[in-house]
Design a protein around this motif. Structure first.
Motif, PDB file in Angstrom:
ATOM      1  N   ASP C  71     -32.048  92.109 -85.949  1.00 33.58           N
ATOM      2  CA  ASP C  71     -30.976  91.122 -86.090  1.00 33.58           C
ATOM      3  C   ASP C  71     -31.511  89.804 -86.624  1.00 33.58           C
ATOM      4  OD1 ASP C  71     -29.030  92.839 -84.704  1.00 33.58           O
ATOM      5  OD2 ASP C  71     -30.335  92.472 -82.986  1.00 33.58           O
ATOM      6  N   ILE C  73     -31.370  86.005 -86.580  1.00 34.01           N
ATOM      7  CA  ILE C  73     -30.883  84.958 -85.685  1.00 34.01           C
ATOM      8  C   ILE C  73     -31.017  83.622 -86.412  1.00 34.01           C
ATOM      9  CG2 ILE C  73     -31.272  83.807 -83.462  1.00 34.01           C
ATOM     10  CD1 ILE C  73     -30.370  86.594 -83.028  1.00 34.01           C
ATOM     11  N   ILE C  89     -30.600  77.454 -81.445  1.00 33.15           N
ATOM     12  CA  ILE C  89     -30.656  78.850 -81.873  1.00 33.15           C
ATOM     13  C   ILE C  89     -29.327  79.515 -81.579  1.00 33.15           C
ATOM     14  CG2 ILE C  89     -31.796  81.055 -81.484  1.00 33.15           C
ATOM     15  CD1 ILE C  89     -34.357  79.507 -80.917  1.00 33.15           C
ATOM     16  N   LYS C  90     -28.742  80.095 -82.638  1.00 35.21           N
ATOM     17  CA  LYS C  90     -27.447  80.749 -82.464  1.00 35.21           C
ATOM     18  C   LYS C  90     -27.708  82.204 -82.117  1.00 35.21           C
ATOM     19  CE  LYS C  90     -22.998  80.715 -84.817  1.00 35.21           C
ATOM     20  NZ  LYS C  90     -22.397  80.396 -86.113  1.00 35.21           N
ATOM     21  N   THR C  91     -27.492  82.549 -80.864  1.00 37.93           N
ATOM     22  CA  THR C  91     -27.838  83.888 -80.406  1.00 37.93           C
ATOM     23  C   THR C  91     -26.581  84.633 -79.971  1.00 37.93           C
ATOM     24  OG1 THR C  91     -29.115  85.103 -78.765  1.00 37.93           O
ATOM     25  CG2 THR C  91     -28.256  82.989 -78.095  1.00 37.93           C
ATOM     26  N   SER C  93     -24.954  88.418 -77.716  1.00 38.54           N
ATOM     27  CA  SER C  93     -25.190  89.616 -76.933  1.00 38.54           C
ATOM     28  C   SER C  93     -24.013  90.554 -77.149  1.00 38.54           C
ATOM     29  CB  SER C  93     -25.308  89.282 -75.454  1.00 38.54           C
ATOM     30  OG  SER C  93     -25.268  90.484 -74.709  1.00 38.54           O
ATOM     31  N   THR C 102     -21.201  84.937 -78.462  1.00 41.24           N
ATOM     32  CA  THR C 102     -22.131  84.162 -79.277  1.00 41.24           C
ATOM     33  C   THR C 102     -22.395  82.832 -78.598  1.00 41.24           C
ATOM     34  OG1 THR C 102     -21.051  85.140 -81.182  1.00 41.24           O
ATOM     35  CG2 THR C 102     -22.593  83.361 -81.614  1.00 41.24           C
ATOM     36  N   ALA C 177     -28.318  87.286 -74.058  1.00 39.07           N
ATOM     37  CA  ALA C 177     -28.279  86.408 -75.223  1.00 39.07           C
ATOM     38  C   ALA C 177     -29.385  85.360 -75.144  1.00 39.07           C
ATOM     39  CB  ALA C 177     -26.914  85.736 -75.325  1.00 39.07           C
ATOM     40  N   ARG C 180     -32.687  86.825 -76.032  1.00 39.96           N
ATOM     41  CA  ARG C 180     -32.829  86.996 -77.473  1.00 39.96           C
ATOM     42  C   ARG C 180     -33.195  85.662 -78.121  1.00 39.96           C
ATOM     43  NH1 ARG C 180     -28.769  90.110 -78.127  1.00 39.96           N
ATOM     44  NH2 ARG C 180     -29.941  92.032 -78.272  1.00 39.96           N
ATOM     45  N   ALA C 181     -32.544  84.578 -77.638  1.00 36.00           N
ATOM     46  CA  ALA C 181     -32.839  83.267 -78.191  1.00 36.00           C
ATOM     47  C   ALA C 181     -34.289  82.885 -77.917  1.00 36.00           C
ATOM     48  CB  ALA C 181     -31.896  82.229 -77.585  1.00 36.00           C
ATOM     49  N   ALA C 184     -36.576  84.585 -80.204  1.00 35.78           N
ATOM     50  CA  ALA C 184     -36.549  83.918 -81.509  1.00 35.78           C
ATOM     51  C   ALA C 184     -37.420  82.675 -81.464  1.00 35.78           C
ATOM     52  CB  ALA C 184     -35.112  83.553 -81.888  1.00 35.78           C
TER      53      ALA C 184
END
Lengths: 196, 198, 196
Positions: C71, C73, C89-91, C93, C102, C177, C180-181, C184
């Motif tokens: 993905d 990000i 950071i635009k993350t 789930s 988002t 989420a 994930r951020a 990143a």
């Protein structure tokens, strides 16, 4: 019939929600809060006034067999214009109301007023009828939204007066049906009996 | 597997009528008798499957031409003409089916679940376990049909309850639509039990 | 009143109405396209400003993508007088109750979470939507924590997050989420170190 009468008629005697029982989908689907209900009502009013005016303008030269498709095209265009304008001016409301904005096209109230009133009345009268019906719709949606918001989240028009949660069921789907059912009972009991 | 998730989600969890509030007008209007409820749902299923197929393909065209803003207008015209066409074709090839569904067909144009599902299919992402993606053509048609089945299920159950309601003593102010709405609320509550199933 | 229908005037009338309406829509669409893009950009900028300390650059112009798994990000670096103040950071789930959620997450240069904000979600009103800072103080607990010593999982799963009552799925998705951020962020740090 005076212009004022034409407007108030849509609000009380011929209230689209409580008397004509039209446009139930947005009525139930968008009234999680008073603000949402009011937003949906005003969006519908916008389409209703303009569609009534346009229909009464063009009704004279439309062959009667393609009447309905023509009205639908007019209404769908107005709804699309509304969608575009809402994205510019009230993007968050547009996002909340979501699917129910394009669905104004199939709201029986809009097509119903075009067919039953606008195509045989003057532009000005049709506009008044649109205002009245639209405001009646807005009023009922706001009231339903308010009831659900007060009971469901303990707030009114976004102003929170109760700490913690309300009765969650009223925010969710079942509460919409039940709240509207009971509001209709109250209307029948206290308003309808007075009018007749 | 994805199809099964899709069908269960459309029929039970996100029932069009009881949790998404689409198609309430026919739900309240023509649910007095089980037989009419079945007729109406049959007609809706028929139109919904075909119209989703057509609008899905048209949406690809709209996106390719970059005129997505025409979506609402194009979709409703497609649905309105499809309903007309279905009516004419049915009359010709199967008069018996036409007799059964005929009177419901004109009502379907303004049934918001047809337009609603058509728009939903092309604009919403669907979750399958860990994956989220847009539906492809086959999934769209399956989803639309499943939505129609969900609509039919809600209609038939509701009609069954209303047939019983006819026989019971209801306070005057509750008669007709109000008691139907309260009943629908309780039914919606029952359907909420399915949430979390997929 | 309405004209008599003949094949010619029906076709002509429908064609004309469709033609006029589509023309009108094209005009409105052309007029609103830019404002809509501006509104969307303003929304992104607003959520960036909400999750980071004061900055004076335009993070949305310096935006770059980081690949976490498969993905992309979006990362918006913010700086004040040329000094980096953090990354927004635009993350997302996919594990939300109502599909994808988002979030915008702000990391200070040392990896501490400054703040979080919800960009879009489909969670149940009254339940899952409490992750939004305007609805409850759920998101407060992430302010100023460093994911290295704060386990990003709900307490039920052995983490440090107090889940929203009756919305464990939403809380899990929120944690997912954030994770994930953070991944990143770690990737950005790694590239930065390699460059040094």
């Amino acid at each position: 019939m005076g212009k004022l009468k034409m407007i108030t008629r849509g609000i009380i005697q011929e209230n689209p929600t409580f008397v004509l029982i039209l446009g139930m989908c947005p009525t139930l689907g968008t009234t999680i809060s008073a603000i949402n209900g009011m937003g949906m009502g005003l969006a519908t009013t916008f389409v209703l006034i303009l569609s009534n005016m346009v229909v009464s303008l063009i009704a004279g030269w439309i062959p009667s067999k393609v009447r309905i498709p023509s009205y639908i095209v007019v209404i769908a265009s107005l709804v699309t214009i509304l969608q575009l304008l809402m994205q510019v001016f009230v993007p968050s409301l547009y996002e909340t109301l979501g699917l129910f904005i394009p669905l104004i096209v199939v709201n029986c109230i809009v097509l119903g007023r075009a067919e039953a009133f606008a195509n045989r009345n003057t532009v000005l009268n049709s506009a008044c009828d649109g205002i009245g019906t639209g405001l009646g719709f807005t009023l009922s949606l706001t009231v339903l939204g308010l009831v659900r918001e007060v009971l469901g989240s303990g707030s009114a028009f976004g102003w929170k007066f109760l700490e913690g949660d309300g009765i969650l069921a009223f925010v969710l789907a079942p509460g919409a049906f039940i709240a509207l059912g009971y509001l209709m009972v109250l209307y029948n009991k206290f308003v309808k009996s007075k009018i007749q | 597997m994805e199809y099964i998730i899709l069908i269960i989600s459309a029929v039970f969890v996100n029932n069009v009528v009881l949790s998404q509030f689409l198609g309430i007008c026919p739900f309240l209007g023509v649910s007095n008798k089980v037989s009419t409820a079945i007729g109406m749902s049959g007609a809706v299923a028929f139109v919904m499957a075909i119209s989703t197929l057509v609008t899905y393909l048209l949406q690809q065209l709209l996106v390719a031409l970059q005129i997505e803003f025409m979506q609402t207008l194009v979709f409703i015209l497609v649905i309105a003409s499809l309903v007309q066409m279905v009516e004419i074709v049915l009359k010709k090839i199967s008069p018996s089916l036409y007799q059964a569904l005929g009177i419901f067909l004109p009502l379907i144009t303004t049934n918001c679940c047809v337009l609603g599902v058509a728009i939903m299919v092309v604009s919403k992402e669907f979750t399958f376990g860990d994956q989220v993606h847009m539906l492809n053509l086959a999934q769209s048609v399956v989803y639309a049909t499943a939505c129609a089945v969900g609509f039919g299920l809600a209609m038939v159950i509701f009609a069954g309850i209303r047939e019983q309601l006819e026989l019971s003593e209801v306070p005057k102010a509750f008669r007709g639509v109000p008691i139907a709405l309260v009943t629908a609320g309780i039914l919606a509550m029952a359907f909420m039990g399915f949430s979390g199933l997929v | 009143m309405a004209k008599v229908s003949s094949f010619r005037n029906m076709v002509l009338c429908l064609f004309l109405i469709c033609f006029v309406c589509s023309g009108l829509l094209a005009v409105v669409n052309a007029l609103t396209q830019e404002p809509i893009a501006a509104v969307n950009l303003a929304k992104t900028n607003q959520s960036i400003a909400a999750v980071l300390p004061a900055f004076d650059n335009e993070p949305s112009q310096d935006q770059f993508d980081v690949m976490v798994g498969s993905d992309a990000i979006a990362v918006y670096p913010a700086s004040l007088q040329g000094n980096l103040v953090g990354y927004a950071i635009k993350t997302f789930s996919n594990k939300g109750f109502g599909g994808r959620i988002t979030l915008m997450v702000g990391f200070l240069p040392d990896g501490t979470i400054y703040n979080t904000s919800v960009v879009s979600h489909g969670e149940t009103p009254g339940l899952g939507d409490k992750m939004d800072a305007s609805k409850s103080n759920f998101s407060e607990q992430f302010k100023g924590v460093h994911p290295a010593n704060f386990r990003l999982a709900v307490k039920k799963d052995g983490g440090d997050i107090d889940a929203i009552t009756a919305s464990t799925i939403t809380s899990r998705a929120f944690a997912d989420a954030l994770k994930r951020a953070y991944e990143a962020y770690q990737l950005i740090e790694k590239t930065n170190e390699e460059e040094l």
